[in-house]
Design a protein around this motif. Structure first.
Motif, PDB file in Angstrom:
ATOM      1  N   PRO A   1     -46.235   8.544  20.456  1.00  0.00           N
ATOM      2  CA  PRO A   1     -45.433   9.229  21.013  1.00  0.00           C
ATOM      3  C   PRO A   1     -47.192  10.828  21.597  1.00  0.00           C
ATOM      4  CG  PRO A   1     -44.689   8.205  18.832  1.00  0.00           C
ATOM      5  CD  PRO A   1     -45.944   7.600  19.493  1.00  0.00           C
TER       6      PRO A   1
ATOM      7  N   ALA B   1     -51.435   9.771  27.713  1.00  0.00           N
ATOM      8  CA  ALA B   1     -49.824   9.058  26.449  1.00  0.00           C
ATOM      9  C   ALA B   1     -49.414   7.854  27.655  1.00  0.00           C
ATOM     10  CB  ALA B   1     -48.701   9.971  26.528  1.00  0.00           C
TER      11      ALA B   1
ATOM     12  N   HIS C   1     -55.626   5.259  24.101  1.00  0.00           N
ATOM     13  CA  HIS C   1     -54.297   4.779  24.334  1.00  0.00           C
ATOM     14  C   HIS C   1     -54.550   3.979  24.767  1.00  0.00           C
ATOM     15  CE1 HIS C   1     -49.585   4.890  25.398  1.00  0.00           C
ATOM     16  NE2 HIS C   1     -49.716   4.200  24.358  1.00  0.00           N
TER      17      HIS C   1
ATOM     18  N   PRO D   1     -48.623   2.041  17.293  1.00  0.00           N
ATOM     19  CA  PRO D   1     -48.252   3.090  16.153  1.00  0.00           C
ATOM     20  C   PRO D   1     -47.766   3.462  14.986  1.00  0.00           C
ATOM     21  CG  PRO D   1     -47.801   2.178  18.452  1.00  0.00           C
ATOM     22  CD  PRO D   1     -48.590   0.748  18.200  1.00  0.00           C
TER      23      PRO D   1
END
Length: 447
Positions: free
Chosen positions: A282, A332, A299, A251
């Motif tokens: 995030p 996410a 992700h 990230p």
């Protein structure tokens, strides 16, 4: 089907045919230095074309590739070199001082090979040092790789940092690397193909750059190696100049790139996705990539013990018409398990219901999942009954999406169930109950 590598002299470009020849030369050179089947050969280097050659020369001759994390503390560098019993270390010239600092503690190393553009050995206090290019120049370009290798033989080893104590070694078999590489080509994982241009920002010393160098060579994808001391600006320019289609990193890398894109003017239309792992990304950053720059954000989740890919958060076909905030919530999560692996979330009474609410420890098994730590008694704590006990606390919903909640070391048990330390603190502050709590400490296997 080529490779572009950023070096001190600019961008080095060559084809896979040339890579194949140089890889055979390196294997021949290592054999000349006494490396035999099963010996460990270490690399101590950034992401570049010479490191890529080592990725294939070492396992190809039946030896074991040991990628050393250059950011480890000196005592841990010494420990893993001695624990793995590395016979030779290939090292970037600018990283020589780090090995010079620990040279007296390296008991198994017989030679050092210095990656560099020239054929002269840089000044160093190390003994038995060879220049990489000079070695290759006089080696056999038609060296034959070992043909009778057992597919379950060890091809590589990486060490993962422990919360306490020394790093733990994780071995990767030839079979495991092949199956993991195949998984990276699946449409709902990284979907690698010959059409791709890959920019692996994740270090090649960190879980084999998430397996991307192996998979990219197999599929014939073009590779762009960022080299040492890169910046977000350098990454953005590489993406633009070489029409990168897929890149991978943690990230913090994507946060830096996002800031660079906001402050500069770059063409990133070639990117079909960025792959993010290592820690939770995030939601706002995911939204910025996808909404503002039209770059799909993959992700993912994995560990050193899992080679590392376990899951990727992709949308299902019928998710395309749901609200954007719900799509973002799915993006996410840590996503859906890759075909070929099994996962479950367990509590004190066994496997938990997949309802997205009940939390427990995530457990994994499969063909590219480790079954032990190399010569380490901590094996018995992490590998039991055929399952890897990850130490990660998660939920799984009815659709199969995994969502990490916390680490077990940050949780407490109340009545046999996991409770977040944050939730516990809030509960105490709100006088919502009294808990008899015991902190559960589990080593954190970093991806």
């Amino acid at each position: 089907m080529s490779e572009h590598s950023r070096t001190s002299k600019g961008i080095h470009r060559y084809t896979y045919e040339e890579i194949g020849e140089r890889t055979r030369r390196l294997a021949d050179a290592l054999e000349g230095l006494g490396v035999t089947k099963g010996d460990r050969v270490a690399t101590f280097a950034w992401n570049h074309h010479r490191h890529l050659e080592a990725y294939f020369a070492i396992p190809g001759m039946g030896a074991v590739l040991h990628t050393i994390n250059i950011r480890l503390a000196e005592e841990h560098i010494s420990y893993i070199v001695n624990h793995a019993a590395d016979k030779v270390i290939l090292v970037d010239a600018e990283l020589l001082p780090l090995l010079e600092n620990v040279k007296e503690t390296l008991h198994t190393v017989e030679a050092f090979i210095v990656f560099g553009d020239g054929e002269d050995v840089p000044e160093t206090s190390l003994s038995n040092v060879y220049a990489y290019e000079k070695l290759l120049a006089k080696s056999n370009p038609k060296y034959e790789f070992v043909k009778d290798l057992d597919e379950n033989a060890n091809a590589g080893i990486c060490y993962t940092s422990a919360t306490t104590g020394n790093p733990k070694g994780v071995m990767y078999s030839h079979r495991g690397i092949i199956l993991h590489s195949m998984a990276l080509g699946l449409a709902d994982s990284a979907a690698l193909s010959e059409k791709d241009t890959i920019l692996p920002v994740v270090p090649m010393f960190h879980v084999n750059a998430w397996g991307l160098p192996f998979a990219a060579v197999w599929f014939g994808s073009t590779q762009v190696m960022p080299g040492p001391q890169f910046t977000p600006g350098i990454l953005a320019k590489l993406i633009e100049d070489y029409q990168v289609t897929l890149s991978a990193g943690v990230p913090t890398i994507w946060l830096g790139l996002l800031k660079e894109l906001e402050s500069g003017s770059y063409v990133t239309e070639s990117l079909r996705a960025v792959l993010c792992g290592g820690s939770a990304a995030p939601a706002a950053m995911i939204k910025a990539f996808e909404s503002k720059y039209n770059i799909p954000f993959l992700h993912a989740y994995g560990m050193t013990e899992t080679s590392p890919l376990v899951s990727v958060s992709t949308l299902k076909s019928y998710h395309e018409n749901i609200e954007e905030d719900k799509k973002l919530a799915i993006r996410a999560t840590q996503g859906l398990v890759i075909p070929g692996l099994e996962v479950k979330v367990t509590g004190s009474d066994g496997e938990l219901e997949r309802n997205g609410e009940d939390i427990g420890e995530l457990m994994i098994k499969g063909s590219w999942i480790a079954s032990e730590y190399y010569k380490d008694e901590r094996t018995k704590d992490a590998f039991r009954d055929g399952w890897l006990h990850t130490g990660d606390v998660a939920t799984m919903d009815e659709e199969g999406y995994i969502k990490l909640v916390d680490r077990t070391k940050d949780l407490v048990k109340s009545g046999g169930e996991w409770i977040s330390s944050v939730d516990l603190e809030n509960a105490i502050m709100d006088h919502e109950g009294v808990f008899e709590a015991a902190v559960i400490a589990v080593p954190h296997p970093e991806w």
